[in-house]
Write an enzyme that holds these catalytic residues in place. Sequence first.
Site, PDB file in Angstrom:
ATOM      1  N   ILE A   1     -17.383 -35.386 -16.906  1.00 21.41           N
ATOM      2  CA  ILE A   1     -15.935 -35.412 -16.727  1.00 21.41           C
ATOM      3  C   ILE A   1     -15.541 -35.887 -15.326  1.00 21.41           C
ATOM      4  CG2 ILE A   1     -13.792 -34.070 -16.869  1.00 21.41           C
ATOM      5  CD1 ILE A   1     -15.294 -34.342 -19.555  1.00 21.41           C
TER       6      ILE A   1
ATOM      7  N   ARG B   1      -9.331 -38.885  -8.706  1.00 19.82           N
ATOM      8  CA  ARG B   1      -8.515 -38.224  -9.732  1.00 19.82           C
ATOM      9  C   ARG B   1      -7.256 -39.052  -9.938  1.00 19.82           C
ATOM     10  NH1 ARG B   1      -8.908 -31.822  -9.269  1.00 19.82           N
ATOM     11  NH2 ARG B   1      -8.440 -31.977 -11.509  1.00 19.82           N
ATOM     12  N   PRO B   2      -7.443 -40.184 -10.634  1.00 20.68           N
ATOM     13  CA  PRO B   2      -6.303 -41.089 -10.846  1.00 20.68           C
ATOM     14  C   PRO B   2      -5.236 -40.456 -11.735  1.00 20.68           C
ATOM     15  CG  PRO B   2      -8.187 -41.766 -12.158  1.00 20.68           C
ATOM     16  CD  PRO B   2      -8.669 -40.637 -11.294  1.00 20.68           C
TER      17      PRO B   2
ATOM     18  N   CYS C   1      -8.564 -30.026  -6.121  1.00 18.02           N
ATOM     19  CA  CYS C   1     -10.013 -30.043  -5.842  1.00 18.02           C
ATOM     20  C   CYS C   1     -10.517 -31.476  -5.751  1.00 18.02           C
ATOM     21  CB  CYS C   1     -10.763 -29.328  -6.959  1.00 18.02           C
ATOM     22  SG  CYS C   1     -10.548 -27.546  -6.901  1.00 18.02           S
TER      23      CYS C   1
ATOM     24  N   ARG D   1      -3.565 -30.036  -7.792  1.00 14.58           N
ATOM     25  CA  ARG D   1      -3.579 -31.194  -8.673  1.00 14.58           C
ATOM     26  C   ARG D   1      -2.492 -31.079  -9.721  1.00 14.58           C
ATOM     27  NH1 ARG D   1      -5.311 -36.323 -10.475  1.00 14.58           N
ATOM     28  NH2 ARG D   1      -5.086 -36.306 -12.732  1.00 14.58           N
TER      29      ARG D   1
ATOM     30  N   ARG E   1      -7.092 -19.781  -5.319  1.00 14.27           N
ATOM     31  CA  ARG E   1      -6.223 -20.634  -6.133  1.00 14.27           C
ATOM     32  C   ARG E   1      -6.381 -20.303  -7.607  1.00 14.27           C
ATOM     33  NH1 ARG E   1      -7.821 -26.117  -6.001  1.00 14.27           N
ATOM     34  NH2 ARG E   1      -6.157 -26.256  -7.561  1.00 14.27           N
TER      35      ARG E   1
ATOM     36  N   LYS F   1      -4.860 -19.655 -15.441  1.00 14.01           N
ATOM     37  CA  LYS F   1      -4.242 -20.552 -14.458  1.00 14.01           C
ATOM     38  C   LYS F   1      -3.839 -21.866 -15.138  1.00 14.01           C
ATOM     39  CE  LYS F   1      -6.932 -23.165 -11.683  1.00 14.01           C
ATOM     40  NZ  LYS F   1      -6.642 -24.615 -11.709  1.00 14.01           N
ATOM     41  N   ASN F   2      -4.757 -22.433 -15.932  1.00 10.96           N
ATOM     42  CA  ASN F   2      -4.498 -23.775 -16.471  1.00 10.96           C
ATOM     43  C   ASN F   2      -3.577 -23.767 -17.679  1.00 10.96           C
ATOM     44  OD1 ASN F   2      -6.065 -24.630 -14.408  1.00 10.96           O
ATOM     45  ND2 ASN F   2      -7.847 -25.164 -15.650  1.00 10.96           N
TER      46      ASN F   2
ATOM     47  N   ASP G   1      -3.348 -42.710 -13.706  1.00  8.29           N
ATOM     48  CA  ASP G   1      -2.916 -43.872 -14.514  1.00  8.29           C
ATOM     49  C   ASP G   1      -2.525 -43.481 -15.936  1.00  8.29           C
ATOM     50  OD1 ASP G   1      -5.732 -43.265 -14.644  1.00  8.29           O
ATOM     51  OD2 ASP G   1      -5.996 -45.038 -15.866  1.00  8.29           O
ATOM     52  N   LEU G   2      -3.205 -42.494 -16.496  1.00  3.49           N
ATOM     53  CA  LEU G   2      -2.889 -42.103 -17.881  1.00  3.49           C
ATOM     54  C   LEU G   2      -1.532 -41.387 -17.949  1.00  3.49           C
ATOM     55  CD1 LEU G   2      -6.407 -40.809 -19.016  1.00  3.49           C
ATOM     56  CD2 LEU G   2      -5.443 -43.110 -19.264  1.00  3.49           C
TER      57      LEU G   2
ATOM     58  N   ASP H   1     -15.423 -27.096 -15.951  1.00  5.45           N
ATOM     59  CA  ASP H   1     -15.115 -26.045 -14.971  1.00  5.45           C
ATOM     60  C   ASP H   1     -16.191 -24.965 -14.933  1.00  5.45           C
ATOM     61  OD1 ASP H   1     -11.513 -26.091 -15.543  1.00  5.45           O
ATOM     62  OD2 ASP H   1     -12.863 -27.423 -14.461  1.00  5.45           O
TER      63      ASP H   1
HETATM   64  C1  EPZ Z   1      -7.469 -30.168 -15.924  1.00  5.11           C
HETATM   65  O1  EPZ Z   1      -7.436 -31.074 -14.851  1.00  5.11           O
HETATM   66  C2  EPZ Z   1      -7.802 -28.823 -15.295  1.00  5.11           C
HETATM   67  N1  EPZ Z   1      -6.758 -28.452 -14.336  1.00  5.11           N
HETATM   68  C3  EPZ Z   1      -9.147 -28.908 -14.577  1.00  5.11           C
HETATM   69  O2  EPZ Z   1      -9.458 -27.607 -14.075  1.00  5.11           O
HETATM   70  C4  EPZ Z   1     -10.213 -29.311 -15.594  1.00  5.11           C
HETATM   71  O3  EPZ Z   1     -11.431 -29.479 -14.918  1.00  5.11           O
HETATM   72  C5  EPZ Z   1      -9.810 -30.627 -16.273  1.00  5.11           C
HETATM   73  O4  EPZ Z   1      -8.500 -30.494 -16.867  1.00  5.11           O
HETATM   74  C6  EPZ Z   1     -10.798 -31.028 -17.366  1.00  5.11           C
HETATM   75  O5  EPZ Z   1     -10.872 -30.026 -18.316  1.00  5.11           O
HETATM   76  C7  EPZ Z   1      -5.604 -27.924 -14.790  1.00  5.11           C
HETATM   77  O6  EPZ Z   1      -5.400 -27.778 -15.985  1.00  5.11           O
HETATM   78  C8  EPZ Z   1      -4.595 -27.534 -13.751  1.00  5.11           C
HETATM   79  P1  EPZ Z   1      -8.142 -34.451 -16.783  1.00  5.11           P
HETATM   80  P2  EPZ Z   1      -6.864 -32.574 -15.092  1.00  5.11           P
HETATM   81  O7  EPZ Z   1      -6.916 -35.256 -16.603  1.00  5.11           O
HETATM   82  O8  EPZ Z   1      -5.765 -32.545 -16.072  1.00  5.11           O
HETATM   83  C9  EPZ Z   1      -9.774 -38.748 -15.680  1.00  5.11           C
HETATM   84  C10 EPZ Z   1      -9.995 -26.029 -12.443  1.00  5.11           C
HETATM   85  O9  EPZ Z   1     -11.061 -25.814 -11.844  1.00  5.11           O
HETATM   86  N2  EPZ Z   1      -8.366 -39.149 -15.591  1.00  5.11           N
HETATM   87  O10 EPZ Z   1      -8.463 -33.907 -18.125  1.00  5.11           O
HETATM   88  O11 EPZ Z   1      -6.629 -33.190 -13.774  1.00  5.11           O
HETATM   89  C11 EPZ Z   1     -10.154 -37.798 -14.558  1.00  5.11           C
HETATM   90  O12 EPZ Z   1     -10.487 -38.536 -13.398  1.00  5.11           O
HETATM   91  C12 EPZ Z   1      -9.529 -27.442 -12.646  1.00  5.11           C
HETATM   92  O13 EPZ Z   1      -9.256 -25.141 -12.945  1.00  5.11           O
HETATM   93  C13 EPZ Z   1      -8.065 -40.497 -15.434  1.00  5.11           C
HETATM   94  O14 EPZ Z   1      -8.952 -41.342 -15.364  1.00  5.11           O
HETATM   95  O15 EPZ Z   1      -8.144 -33.264 -15.750  1.00  5.11           O
HETATM   96  C14 EPZ Z   1     -11.340 -37.082 -15.130  1.00  5.11           C
HETATM   97  O16 EPZ Z   1     -12.492 -37.881 -14.971  1.00  5.11           O
HETATM   98  C15 EPZ Z   1     -10.460 -28.449 -11.977  1.00  5.11           C
HETATM   99  N3  EPZ Z   1      -6.764 -40.864 -15.339  1.00  5.11           N
HETATM  100  C16 EPZ Z   1     -11.000 -36.983 -16.619  1.00  5.11           C
HETATM  101  O17 EPZ Z   1      -9.975 -37.957 -16.854  1.00  5.11           O
HETATM  102  C17 EPZ Z   1      -5.739 -39.946 -15.423  1.00  5.11           C
HETATM  103  O18 EPZ Z   1      -4.558 -40.352 -15.353  1.00  5.11           O
HETATM  104  C18 EPZ Z   1     -10.462 -35.625 -17.051  1.00  5.11           C
HETATM  105  O19 EPZ Z   1      -9.362 -35.315 -16.219  1.00  5.11           O
HETATM  106  C19 EPZ Z   1      -6.069 -38.585 -15.587  1.00  5.11           C
HETATM  107  C20 EPZ Z   1      -7.390 -38.211 -15.679  1.00  5.11           C
END
Ligand code: EPZ
Length: 417
Positions: free
Chosen positions: A327, A121-122, A116, A92, A397, A22-23, A124-125, A305
Amino acid sequence: MSIWRVQGGYPLDGSLTIQGAKNAVLPILAAAILTGCETELTNVPALRDVEASLDILRHLGCGGSRSGDVVSVDSRGLTGWCIPRELTGRMRSSIVFLGAILGRCGQVRIAMPGGCELGPRPVDLHLAAMKALGADVRVEDGQIVCTADGLTGGPVHLELPSVGATENAMIAACAAKGRTVITNAAREPEIVELQGFLRVLGADIDGAGTPMITVRGFSPNAHVGWRIMPDRIVAATMLCACACAGGDVELRGLDPAHTGSVAEELAAMGARLETGIRRLRIRCEDRLRGGRTVITEPYPGFPTDAQPLMMAASLKAEGRTVFVENIFSDRYRQAAELSRLGASIRVTGRTAVVTGVDRLHGAAVTAEDLRGGASLIIAGLGAEGETVVSDTGHVARGYEGFDRALEALGANIEIID
Ligand code: EPZ
């Protein structure tokens, strides 16, 4: 609403081919609109999130269709650059269309994404990465609005190794003039997979899987084909399902290295694992041992995950298993529901302590998110009696035919939609 009915007490036995990831497919579906081309993806799992992405593509004026595990995207007819909340709210990863639309159209308006509830889930990055590539970025009335009179390559530093922000930066950088270097990039296998796809799309890109990714240019191709990698979290789920139910399961079609940290934890708990070429066998005959501390980290650390799934596997393990979730700030929502099965779990902030119990008993529980829902289902495999999981569609999903896959391994499970 889906109702999962799980009868405990049936060990798992047999082999299973792991579905496409999926991811991995979600960012690739977004990247497919970077240029007007025809893309054919194979090994695409039948998931609600894939359907949600196809709905977004069609909304933008692209062709998007499925035949079996083949998904075809024709992005030559793209006309739109706005995605409304009713489409972004479903998942997301709709945010990863940001870089693709901006790169293709020079402008994008996308409503804040859903997905989820794992804590804040900001984005900003993601926005900082678009700004670093020369875009004007605004957030107004819950909509992200970016415009760029041409993107300009340059340094893009991510404060956190965000998977989604790394993907957005990689995709948008392909449309930028000049060289882009992304630092503190996420290193997940899905990032490496996206790089592979962008290369066949025509990008000169390398470094994925390391903290530094370089994009040097882009010469678009008109026809692109790609086979989606296997889903390492589904593989981890099946390993943990065997740990919950007991039995002997062989997973096929996966890269065992991608599930290494989960397999290591299960082996340390007493499961017997054998690795082969694109196969991984797990045997769990005796009661597992706790005593571990499972700390979630960015790849190659233990994946967040898999934390709910490993928690389910630890519920009857002898002794205590400690979880530290680094995370997401609210990813223990399954704990209260698991406790209804008789589990002993104490949550304090980012730490959860599981004290192994001798038995679990079936109960009525509610899935709060994708992986939490899966953890309730696999925990029910190891409970006495019937566990009924109410699920507003979270599990579908991310898992293709989860009931059929478990049933084929001997589980007594049915889903009532
Ligand atoms: C991806 O989500 C995955 N989803 C998530 O899988 C997975 O848990 C996550 O990466 C971490 O490995 C998909 O790939 C579709 P992140 P993503 O940005 O990209 C913070 C599942 O169950 N953050 O790596 O949204 C955030 O809050 C899903 O399949 C910021 O602060 O995760 C978190 O604490 C759930 N600002 C950390 O970074 C931002 O702009 C990691 O989030 C973006 C993220």
